[in-house]
Write a protein that holds these residues in place. Structure first.
Motif, PDB file in Angstrom:
ATOM      1  N   SER A 100       5.856  -1.525   0.088  1.00  0.00           N
ATOM      2  CA  SER A 100       4.390  -1.798   1.005  1.00  0.00           C
ATOM      3  C   SER A 100       4.629  -0.693   1.906  1.00  0.00           C
TER       4      SER A 100
ATOM      5  N   ASN B 210      -2.845 -10.188  -1.106  1.00  0.00           N
ATOM      6  CA  ASN B 210      -3.449  -9.129  -1.972  1.00  0.00           C
ATOM      7  C   ASN B 210      -4.904  -9.107  -2.570  1.00  0.00           C
TER       8      ASN B 210
ATOM      9  N   ARG C 152      -6.714  -5.915   4.822  1.00  0.00           N
ATOM     10  CA  ARG C 152      -5.440  -6.209   4.485  1.00  0.00           C
ATOM     11  C   ARG C 152      -5.050  -7.331   5.547  1.00  0.00           C
TER      12      ARG C 152
ATOM     13  N   THR D  82       1.996 -10.622  -1.503  1.00  0.00           N
ATOM     14  CA  THR D  82       3.370  -9.765  -1.590  1.00  0.00           C
ATOM     15  C   THR D  82       4.243 -10.651  -0.489  1.00  0.00           C
TER      16      THR D  82
END
Length: 169
Positions: free
Chosen positions: A58, A128, A159, A84
């Motif tokens: 990431s 995600n 995000r 994640t």
């Protein structure tokens, strides 16, 4: 904060009750007195987990070897939400229930962890899935800089990263 938890539930993330304690901890210096003498002691402080289980794929974790997250609450995915796990405690972590927490740094690790179940705990999550924008119904009378951000957020994928603490060290 109940409002923040409700908001996070909309993203499929739950902030679980309690504080994460991890024997893989960062160290703190504590002042102690014995009679008239004052001295400093360096101790491992389980409420300051030293996180080494980092998702280095990431952009958030890329290049990091360790992170300390003070006074963190465990995080969990709700329902069929997918994401994640960015930061995870060691498998030896435990949860201290509260809301009255005993955070005395001089309590021995053996006594503090006695009788508690140990498990790996999620400390930071990245959603995600497309997130609903807070700007979907943004007011039309926004200042120009915010209007540009709102327009971008309406059409793009956002995000969302949730950390179980208000601080990162």
């Amino acid at each position: 904060n109940a409002k923040v938890n409700d908001w996070l539930h909309d993203f499929g993330v739950s902030v679980e009750p309690g504080l994460v304690m991890d024997p893989s901890a960062s160290r703190v210096t504590v002042n102690q007195s014995q009679g008239v003498l004052m001295f400093r002691t360096v101790v491992d402080y389980p409420f300051l987990p030293r996180v080494t289980d980092i998702d280095v794929h990431s952009p958030v974790g890329h290049g990091l070897e360790t992170v300390s997250i003070p006074f963190a609450s465990p995080l969990a995915w709700m329902g069929d939400t997918h994401g994640t796990v960015l930061l995870r405690s060691s498998p030896l972590a435990a949860i201290q229930s509260g809301p009255i927490y005993d955070v005395d740094p001089l309590i021995s690790m053996q006594k503090r962890f006695a009788g508690l179940s140990r498990r790996q705990v999620n400390l930071a999550l990245e959603l995600n899935e497309p997130a609903n924008s807070a700007f979907k119904a943004a007011p039309t009378d926004l200042p120009p800089a915010l209007k540009d951000a709102a327009t971008t957020a309406k059409g793009g994928q956002q995000r969302v990263i949730v950390v179980g603490s208000a601080s990162l060290l």
